[in-house]
Design a protein around this motif. Structure first.
Motif: not given
Length: 435
Positions: A262-280
């Motif tokens: 499992x690779x961690x997400x890129x450090x440059x991604x926005x927290x809101x975008x990350x939350x949206x992606x994770x929710x999706x």
């Protein structure tokens, strides 16, 4: 005039019925058992080859090899020219037992004409005992030998086909199978079963065929096999060794959840975008999980309500077949393995195919809800494998076959009654196991 016409008619019939001259010959009167010798049959005729009728031999085999002819002369009547020929047929004879060998006459027929040769009397002898090596299989003459396996890579428990091929005149007499003690001692613990030979008379070829079932993983080389034959041209035995054949046996890998990366997400991604992606992703996985769960429940219910009844019904029928069997029919070990394969297919949806003792125990335990019946099924499958792939005694393993038949009957009677006590819970008032 009438008397003259009748006389001419009878004379023509006598001429048409004139017997054919048939001559059978060979070189020498002493042959070796397993040696191929040439026998020639000559029949003089005009322009067509007579049809030969070969006799049946008791201690030998004989078959045609080649046909030829040679002209003897020509005659002319008016404008018609006719030629006389000798039609020759070369036969191959191989003695199978020592002693006096009587070859009955060979019959020839051409329209209304027919004839028979004189019989042949030969003497068949065994090859000399002095200097005979342990790898002698009965062949007489030169030969080549090699080995092959198909497929070259297999899983544990999968059957492969092993062939030892012989080419040359020595193949005619090789009726004894070579020893495979070194092969049976390999680290993959192969179980070896003889299969029928594959033979060709012309050109002379023979293949000793075996079915090999490795029971442990590993990379091995099926060892060379020494084969010997007597060469009458040099008056001594010759030995050839087959090639070693590599075989790779692999185990079926088990699922390892720790091997997933499992690779961690890129450090440059926005927290809101990350939350949206994770929710999706979570929403998609939830929907897929719900669909998979419903399908699994439906499949489990269908298997329990339909497959369970079918498996119990089949188990009852199998128990009755084993009860009625008197030992004169199919091998009870093979019959028990076949019944376990079919019960596993009906009970847990396992595809047909080779069934190991561990697989048999898991399938029966899963279908019946009884760990005890699963252990009994695994033990029965292991005993069947030993009977099917181990060498049997002179009595053919009669006592063990009877015990297998009784144990198989008792096991399938218990499965036909709906299994036994084990893990599981109740569904609609009936005890069953988890899917």
């Amino acid at each position: 005039m009438i008397r003259i016409a009748i006389t001419l008619f009878l004379f023509s019939k006598i001429a048409q019925a004139e017997d054919l001259t048939v001559r059978m010959r060979t070189r020498g009167v002493r042959v070796l058992v397993g040696q191929g010798v040439d026998v020639f049959v000559d029949v003089p005729a005009r322009d067509r080859r007579p049809k030969l009728e070969l006799p049946t031999l008791r201690d030998a085999r004989m078959w045609p090899v080649e046909e030829s002819f040679r002209p003897m002369g020509m005659s002319a009547i008016g404008e018609t020219v006719a030629s006389d020929n000798v039609f020759s047929t070369r036969l191959r004879l191989v003695a199978t037992a020592p002693g006096r060998l009587d070859v009955p006459p060979v019959a020839a027929r051409l329209d209304e004409r027919s004839g028979r040769s004189a019989p042949l009397r030969l003497t068949a002898e065994n090859p000399p005992v002095a200097g005979r090596p342990p790898g002698f299989l009965g062949g007489v003459g030169d030969f080549d030998a090699w080995a092959e396996v198909e497929p070259a890579q297999a899983r544990v428990g999968q059957e492969v086909t092993y062939r030892i091929r012989i080419e040359g005149p020595g193949a005619w007499g090789m009726t004894t199978r070579p020893g495979l003690d070194r092969l049976r001692a390999l680290a993959v613990e192969p179980r070896v079963e003889d299969r029928p030979d594959e033979t060709t008379d012309e050109p002379p070829e023979r293949a000793f065929v075996y079915r090999v079932r490795p029971m442990k993983p590993g990379e091995v080389v099926l060892p060379p096999v020494s084969i010997a034959a007597f060469d009458p041209r040099i008056g001594r035995y010759i030995t050839r060794a087959t090639n070693g054949v590599p075989l790779k046996v692999v185990a079926v890998p088990a699922f390892d959840a720790g091997g997933l990366d499992y690779h961690p997400p890129s450090p440059g991604i926005s927290p809101w975008r990350l939350a949206a992606v994770v929710g999706l992703i979570v929403g998609v996985l939830a929907v897929l999980g719900l669909v998979a769960f419903r399908r699994r429940v439906a499949k489990w219910l269908r298997r329990r309500l339909v497959g369970g009844r079918g498996a119990r019904r089949y188990a009852g029928e199998a128990a009755r077949r084993f009860h009625k069997s008197d030992g004169s029919g199919d091998d009870p070990a093979q019959a028990a393995i076949d019944a376990l394969i079919e019960y596993a297919r009906l009970g847990v949806g396992r595809p047909p195919g080779a069934l190991t003792p561990e697989e048999a125990g898991a399938a029966v335990a899963g279908a019946s809800g009884s760990d005890e019946l699963g252990r009994r099924a695994a033990g029965l499958a292991a005993r069947c494998d030993r009977v099917l792939f181990a060498a049997r005694g002179p009595d053919g393993g009669r006592d063990e076959s009877d015990r297998l038949r009784r144990d198989a009957q008792e096991l399938f009677e218990a499965l036909g009654r709906g299994g036994g006590r084990g893990r599981g819970w109740r569904v609609s008032g009936r005890r069953t196991n988890a899917w």
